[in-house]
Design a protein around this motif. Structure first.
Motif: not given
Ligand code: GDP
Length: 425
Positions: A19, A22, A77-79, A81, A120, A167, A175-176, A178
């Motif tokens: 986080v 990012k 948009r990065d997360h 996964k 997500e 969220k 915290d992103d 997915v």
């Protein structure tokens, strides 16, 4: 109280590595964007003077603008996964629900996951889903309704249904992270398509195995394929349904020994699979990737905790506390692993690109500066030559006029002499 507990959990969570990274890389790219903007504006103001800036230089700097914007779009948009695999009914959906602390995915008989489901986070307060190839947001009121919606859609097994969950209801989603649930690896002939479509950007894979049986060939084959396409996939193995092996109090000692033996066997086989077959870890690291849990118990305990009840209330099988701790231990190691891995795979390349772009722009500006300095020196040289010429001419003129003056003086004297001589004569 709940929100303070959440704040503490958020602060301590290893997910914060991702986080924070990012946020930082997004801030840096905002600065690079400003830098490129300034440069474009500056170069634009000079571009009509072709001697200072070449047309190619203008084009080169302007092209960086699009590149930086493209990277910023991706970075926002990065997360992280995580994808779950295993045979049907091993408890993949239940594991995801336990981690999300809510019954989000349908599970159990009649709810076999027949396509890929991705959960997500969304900013709104209402959950919804979007099926592949559509952009219609279908509201999701309940798990039952979600299961129903998934059944009535004509979905192919490698299709993806995205479930957007608020969220505000879940820390992991905030915290992103997915989550991807998959159909059972035992039912598909399309492993390659699955991997290409859903696995290449996964940071962590979780194999949900059934502790009541051994690892199946279908499960192993899937990961063999994954590791031919990804150099060192991060894999965790959850031996789920470990509660089923719990001992009855009256046979405690005997069953405990048997349970230990079963556990040791599963552990050895799983470590052997990760270290010797797949070669993704050494033996010591592989041991840290195998857990014995009960997703069903963990989910039930968490739902109780959320209602303010004790996790231990109700009828629980022997050894619940250990299994619950082991689930939490898995989550901690999983969070650490996914966070570090995602920072590396998602941000390393962009960091290099950002560095490259700013170096290239600085170099272009340096070249322009060198060129203008040279032009200035040349102009000064040219001016010096003119000045020297003028000085010389001036000197010459001074000399000449002096000479003329002398000559005229002498001529006048001569004429005077001649005149007076003539007069005397
Ligand atoms: P999936 O097909 O792999 O997604 O499996 P599900 O999550 O739908 O689980 C299948 C069934 O197993 C459901 O009835 C769950 O309640 C049950 N189940 C899942 N995890 C556990 C567990 O840890 N222990 C027990 N006893 N049952 C479980």
């Amino acid at each position: 109280k709940q929100s303070r507990t959440n704040d503490i959990r958020t602060e301590n969570s290893p997910l914060q590595i991702f986080v924070k990274a990012k946020k930082k890389i997004n801030d840096i790219f905002l600065e690079i964007d400003d830098y490129v903007d300034d440069t474009v504006r500056f170069i634009d103001s000079l571009k009509d003077d072709h001697k200072i800036i070449a047309q190619e230089e203008v084009q080169k700097v302007e092209a960086y603008k699009d590149k930086v914007q493209g990277i910023r779009y991706v970075l926002k948009r990065d997360h992280m996964k995580v994808a779950f695999f295993g045979r049907t009914s091993n408890g993949k959906s239940t594991v995801i629900n336990a981690m999300l602390r809510d019954k989000i995915l349908p599970s159990g008989i009649g709810h076999t996951t027949n396509c890929f489901l991705q959960v997500e986070g969304s900013d709104g307060e209402e959950p919804y889903l979007i099926t592949e190839g559509s952009d219609i947001k279908q509201p999701v009121q309940s798990v039952g309704q979600l299961g129903h919606a998934l059944c009535k859609e004509k979905l192919c097994e490698s299709n993806l249904v995205r479930i957007f969950w608020p969220k505000s209801k879940c820390l992991l989603l905030r915290d992103d992270v997915v989550f991807v649930d998959s159909p059972g690896v035992d039912v598909t002939p399309n492993l390659d398509e699955w991997i290409d479509k859903h696995c290449l950007d996964a940071d962590v894979f979780v194999l949900v195995a059934n502790a009541e049986s051994t690892l199946m060939l279908a499960e192993k084959n899937f990961f063999h394929k994954v590791s031919t396409k990804l150099s060192k996939p991060n894999i965790f193995i959850l031996n789920n349904r470990w509660d089923a092996s719990a001992s009855e109090p009256e046979f405690l000692d005997e069953q405990l020994d048997e349970q230990k033996e079963v556990r040791a066997q599963h552990q050895d086989r799983a470590v052997d699979f990760l270290a010797r077959e797949l070669r993704v870890y050494n033996t010591k690291d592989a041991e840290e990737r195998v857990f014995f849990v009960s997703a069903k118990e963990t989910l039930q305990a968490r739902l109780k905790e959320q209602k303010g009840e004790s996790a231990h209330s109700g009828a629980l099988a022997e050894g619940f506390q250990n299994r619950y701790f082991e689930f939490q231990d898995f989550e901690r190691k999983f969070e650490e692993c996914i966070s570090k891995s995602a920072v590396k795979t998602k941000f390393e390349q962009h960091t290099q690109r950002g560095k490259h772009i700013s170096t290239e722009i600085r170099q272009t500006l340096n070249e322009i500066l060198d060129r203008t300095q040279k032009m200035k020196a040349e102009q000064m040289n040219a001016q010096k030559e003119v000045r020297d010429k003028l000085n010389f001419t001036e000197q010459q003129l001074i000399l000449l006029t002096q000479e003329m003056k002398d000559k005229i003086h002498r001529m006048v004297e001569d004429v005077e002499q001649r005149v007076s001589k003539a007069l005397n004569e």
